[in-house]
Each structure stands twice: as structure tokens, then as C-alpha cells.
Design an enzyme around this catalytic site. Structure first.
Site, PDB file in Angstrom:
ATOM      1  N   PRO A 110       0.987  -1.236  -0.071  1.00 45.05           N
ATOM      2  CG  PRO A 110      -0.020  -0.797   2.173  1.00 45.05           C
ATOM      3  CD  PRO A 110       0.738  -1.935   1.332  1.00 45.05           C
ATOM      4  CD  GLU A 139       0.916  -3.616  -5.909  1.00 44.79           C
ATOM      5  OE1 GLU A 139       1.624  -3.652  -5.033  1.00 44.79           O
ATOM      6  OE2 GLU A 139       0.227  -4.741  -6.102  1.00 44.79           O
ATOM      7  CB  CYS A 295       6.869  -9.288   6.876  1.00 41.42           C
ATOM      8  SG  CYS A 295       5.419  -9.836   6.128  1.00 41.42           S
TER       9      CYS A 295
HETATM   10  N1  SAM Z   1       6.013  -2.303  -0.035  1.00 43.26           N
HETATM   11  C1  SAM Z   1       4.840  -2.338   0.496  1.00 43.26           C
HETATM   12  C2  SAM Z   1       4.855  -1.464   1.871  1.00 43.26           C
HETATM   13  O1  SAM Z   1       5.406  -1.224   2.508  1.00 43.26           O
HETATM   14  O2  SAM Z   1       3.747  -0.860   2.089  1.00 43.26           O
HETATM   15  C3  SAM Z   1       4.186  -3.833   0.746  1.00 43.26           C
HETATM   16  C4  SAM Z   1       4.568  -4.726  -0.288  1.00 43.26           C
HETATM   17  S1  SAM Z   1       3.633  -6.134  -0.221  1.00 43.26           S
HETATM   18  C5  SAM Z   1       4.531  -7.224   0.559  1.00 43.26           C
HETATM   19  C6  SAM Z   1       3.899  -6.929  -1.808  1.00 43.26           C
HETATM   20  C7  SAM Z   1       3.231  -6.352  -2.913  1.00 43.26           C
HETATM   21  O3  SAM Z   1       3.843  -6.588  -4.299  1.00 43.26           O
HETATM   22  C8  SAM Z   1       1.577  -6.669  -3.104  1.00 43.26           C
HETATM   23  O4  SAM Z   1       0.951  -5.338  -3.241  1.00 43.26           O
HETATM   24  C9  SAM Z   1       1.371  -7.166  -4.542  1.00 43.26           C
HETATM   25  O5  SAM Z   1       0.361  -6.993  -5.275  1.00 43.26           O
HETATM   26  C10 SAM Z   1       3.038  -6.593  -5.269  1.00 43.26           C
HETATM   27  N2  SAM Z   1       3.518  -7.241  -6.323  1.00 43.26           N
HETATM   28  C11 SAM Z   1       3.696  -8.841  -6.408  1.00 43.26           C
HETATM   29  N3  SAM Z   1       4.070  -9.282  -7.501  1.00 43.26           N
HETATM   30  C12 SAM Z   1       4.447  -8.141  -8.269  1.00 43.26           C
HETATM   31  C13 SAM Z   1       5.226  -7.843  -9.482  1.00 43.26           C
HETATM   32  N4  SAM Z   1       5.716  -8.882 -10.170  1.00 43.26           N
HETATM   33  N5  SAM Z   1       5.149  -6.775  -9.670  1.00 43.26           N
HETATM   34  C14 SAM Z   1       4.772  -5.351  -9.215  1.00 43.26           C
HETATM   35  N6  SAM Z   1       3.988  -5.600  -7.935  1.00 43.26           N
HETATM   36  C15 SAM Z   1       3.909  -7.034  -7.305  1.00 43.26           C
END
Ligand code: SAM
Length: 384
Positions: A110, A139, A295
């Protein structure tokens, strides 16, 4: 222990957004009347409202839990961001400077870390000292990208951030002209979320979505909430891993990972995806610094990914290595919990370079992992 019981052992971590406010401002306004705690345990145990200035991460406060800060004006105005201490490690460790050029946040929604990156850049070089660096925040999930867009706006980092809305980072061409100045990259991909503390208001929920995990975690892998706020209310409950792991999404759907084999298969799928993302980041021509974080407390998603990454052809060809502890920003150098040596082929220096945290260790943080990578000189022309 249930989620409410678990939450009692944690403070509410508050990052003061340097773009819009300062610690001094917040102590005089939002937290006026709060007693000053001398230690994190004092904040956790206190029955009265207390605030503690974190000694590791700049602009970070710990507040007695149980206070609903999401109702405050400072929160509505983007002056404070509710973000676990460990979740602040990656942007702080990356520490993008003007000389690093543009910055990529590969998995951004987010937006906790995107807005943190923007705040660090702002502190190093206020906007009036143009030229500003651009943060490219990708994202893949459009719904989550909507939340990212909102968060970046509220935090006042929209002028310096370009959002790759619904953009899969793996489809981004590292050689594209647009990214020629990208020198620093933050990778915080989807993970098992095994370090998340089971509380309703956790600001980030790691969703192992996408083809790499589909079918492995069943219906709990994708939230079905109406909006992102609902999605972030999802919970995960980790019982004894030997018996079962229950994943709970925002609608209360539960999926049970029954056996150690199920869990291993799921971790293997996740770590393959995480490694692919990291190696993609290593290919950006001007990139000199990368952070990789999860995490998760599982070494398969952490040290193992790091070891495979530095053993890769692209890492060898381009000269990528793990950022040593003595090269890290002060707060990360001084953070005591480091990587698992046994998962780093016994390499003490790499294990020390890795940063870990565990929930339930008395420091009031979630379970987390971060490692930094650095590339010096111009070794890209070298043949392996
Ligand atoms: N970094 C964010 C924060 O601190 O608010 C949390 C990120 S969360 C762990 C991982 C995010 O990566 C998710 O929203 C997911 O939809 C996105 N995601 C997964 N694979 C992806 C990709 N290949 N390219 C871009 N986003 C991706």
C-alpha cells in the site's frame, strides 16, 4: 495466544512523515500530554499514554498500544504513518541520496516504504534544491495500486513519485531510457507473512498472490474485500508449524496448510518468485544499491534467496555483493539481530550483513528480514 493478547505485547509504531511534519511538532501536538518512556518495555507495559523515541530508525516513535491513532488529524493529514518498526528498515537501509539518482520501489502497495523513501529523499535534499529524484513505484494489483496512489497523495510524495499502476515489475524493461538513471531499488515482494503480528490494524498485509502461488494457499491467498482498507484488516494466525498454519483473510475465510510438505512447497514457490524479482533488479544498468525484504521468518525466503542471488550469473557479471554490516547506516549497523549463519553457507560476513527481527522477542517489532546489496565500479563489462 489470540490476536488481542498478542497485540498487548506491542507498541503502536508511528513514523513521522518528514515531508509534512517533524518529531518535535508531533510531540507538541498529537502526543502532547504523553509521558516520555525511557525504554520500549516501558511503553509496552505502561497503562498510561507514553511515547518512546526509537534509537535505531530516525523519525520513529513507539506509542502505548490501544490508542486509535487512525482517528487523529495528523493521520488524516499524512503527518504520521502507522508502520511497524521493522517495516521501516528497508528504506532506511537503502538510504537513497541525490547521487544515487532515481529510485525504484518494485512491489509498492500500500505504499509504506514508497512514502518512507520519499521522506528520506526529502530530508537529504529538500524540494527547493532541484533537480528532484523520481521514485518509480510499481504495483501489479490494480486494486492495491489504487490504495498506493491515495497513500502517496496523502503523504505528500506524489510530486516525486510515478506510479506504475497495475504494472508487473518483471515486465519492466531495465534497459528502457526512462530507467537509465535508476541507482537505488527497494524490493519488498509478496511473502508467506510468517512474521506478521496478528492484529486487526496491521498496516500491511502480505498477500502471496499471483500465478507463482496460485492454488498453493487456496482461497485465503486473495482478499475479497470491497476495498483495500478491508483487505488490510485480514489476519494470519500461525499455530505451531508442526501441526498446522491457518491463513485468515479479510472475510474470515480460513485455509489450513496441513503438513510440513505443503508448507515447504509453498515456501519454495515463493522463494523462486522472490529470487526472480531480485535478479531482475540486478539488471538495471545504473543500479548500485538494492534492498531485499520480507516479513517472513523462514530462511527459504530470506538468507537462501540472498545466497542464490549473489551466486547468480548476473550478480557475478555485474559485481553485486551483500552490503556488509560496517557499511550500513548507523541504526541498522547497531541493530543486534542478524542473519542465520547456517543459512549463509557459514559465511559470517554475509550473515552479519543480513538484518532480522522476530516477533515475541521483547523488542516490540514484527518478524522481518532485510539485506542490502551493493555494486561498486563498472564491472558490467566483465565476462564471468
Ligand atoms: N512495500 C509495500 C509496503 O511497504 O507498503 C508492501 C508490499 S507487499 C509485501 C507486496 C506487493 O507486491 C503486493 O501489493 C503485490 O500485489 C505486489 N506484487 C507482487 N508481485 C509483483 C510484481 N511482479 N510486480 C509488481 N508488484 C507485485
Amino acid at each position: 495466544r489470540d490476536a488481542a493478547g498478542e497485540e498487548a505485547n506491542y507498541p503502536r509504531w508511528v513514523r513521522v512523515n518528514a515531508i509534512k511534519s517533524s518529531v518535535e511538532d508531533q510531540l507538541e501536538t498529537t502526543f502532547a500530554g504523553y509521558g516520555r518512556a525511557e525504554s520500549i518495555s516501558e511503553v509496552i507495559k505502561s497503562h498510561k499514554k507514553h511515547v518512546f523515541l526509537d534509537p535505531h530508525v530516525p523519525n520513529l516513535l513507539a506509542i502505548t498500544s490501544g490508542v486509535d491513532l487512525s482517528k487523529t488529524q495528523a493521520y488524516a493529514d499524512g503527518k504520521i504513518i502507522l508502520q511497524d518498526k521493522a517495516s521501516c528498515f528497508p528504506a532506511y537501509l537503502l538510504d537513497p541520496r541525490a547521487e544515487d539518482g532515481d529510485v525504484v520501489d518494485a512491489c509498492a502497495a500500500p505504499g509504506n516504504k514508497t512514502t518512507h523513501l520519499a521522506a528520506i529523499i526529502h530530508e537529504h535534499k529538500p524540494e527547493f534544491e532541484a533537480p528532484a529524484q523520481t521514485i518509480y513505484a510499481f504495483e501489479k494489483d490494480s486494486r492495491r495500486a489504487g490504495t498506493l496512489t491515495k497513500m502517496v497523495k496523502v503523504a505528500g510524495s506524489h510530486k516525486t513519485t510515478r506510479i506504475g499502476f497495475g504494472q508487473d515489475f518483471l515486465q519492466v524493461d531495465p534497459k528502457a531510457e526512462q530507467y537509465a538513471q535508476v541507482g537505488a531499488m527497494l524490493l519488498d515482494p509478496s511473502c508467506s507473512g510468517s512474521g506478521i503480528v496478528g492484529r486487526d490494524s496491521m498496516p500491511e498485509l502480505h498477500l502471496p498472490d499471483g500465478p507463482e502461488t496460485k492454488g498453493k494457499v487456496g482461497k485465503a491467498s486473495k482478499p475479497k474485500g470491497k476495498d483495500e482498507e478491508a483487505a488490510t484488516k485480514g489476519k494470519r494466525k500461525h499455530d505451531n508449524m508442526e501441526e498446522k498454519t491457518v491463513l485468515i483473510d479479510d472475510e474470515g475465510n480460513e485455509t489450513v496448510v496441513k503438513s510440513e510438505r505443503d508448507l515447504e512447497a509453498r515456501l519454495e514457490a515463493l522463494s523462486g518468485f522472490q529470487l526472480t524479482l531480485l535478479l531482475h533488479a540486478f539488471r538495471f544498468p545504473a543500479a548500485k544499491r538494492v534492498t531485499y525484504s520480507t516479513c517472513s521468518v523462514h530462511s527459504q525466503e530470506n538468507e537462501t534467496v540472498v545466497m542464490k542471488a549473489i551466486a547468480s550469473d548476473v550478480a557475478k557479471r555485474r559485481g553485486w555483493r551483500v552490503l556488509r554490516r560496517d557499511e550500513q547506516v548507523r541504526g541498522m549497523r547497531e541493530w543486534p539481530v542478524r542473519g542465520l549463519k547456517e543459512s549463509c553457507d557459514g559465511d559470517e560476513s554475509i550473515a552479519e550483513g543480513c538484518i532480522r527481527s522476530y516477533k515475541d522477542d521483547g523488542m516490540g517489532v514484527m518478524g522481518f528480514f532485510v539485506a542490502g546489496f551493493i555494486r561498486e565500479g563498472d564491472q558490467d563489462e566483465k565476462e564471468v
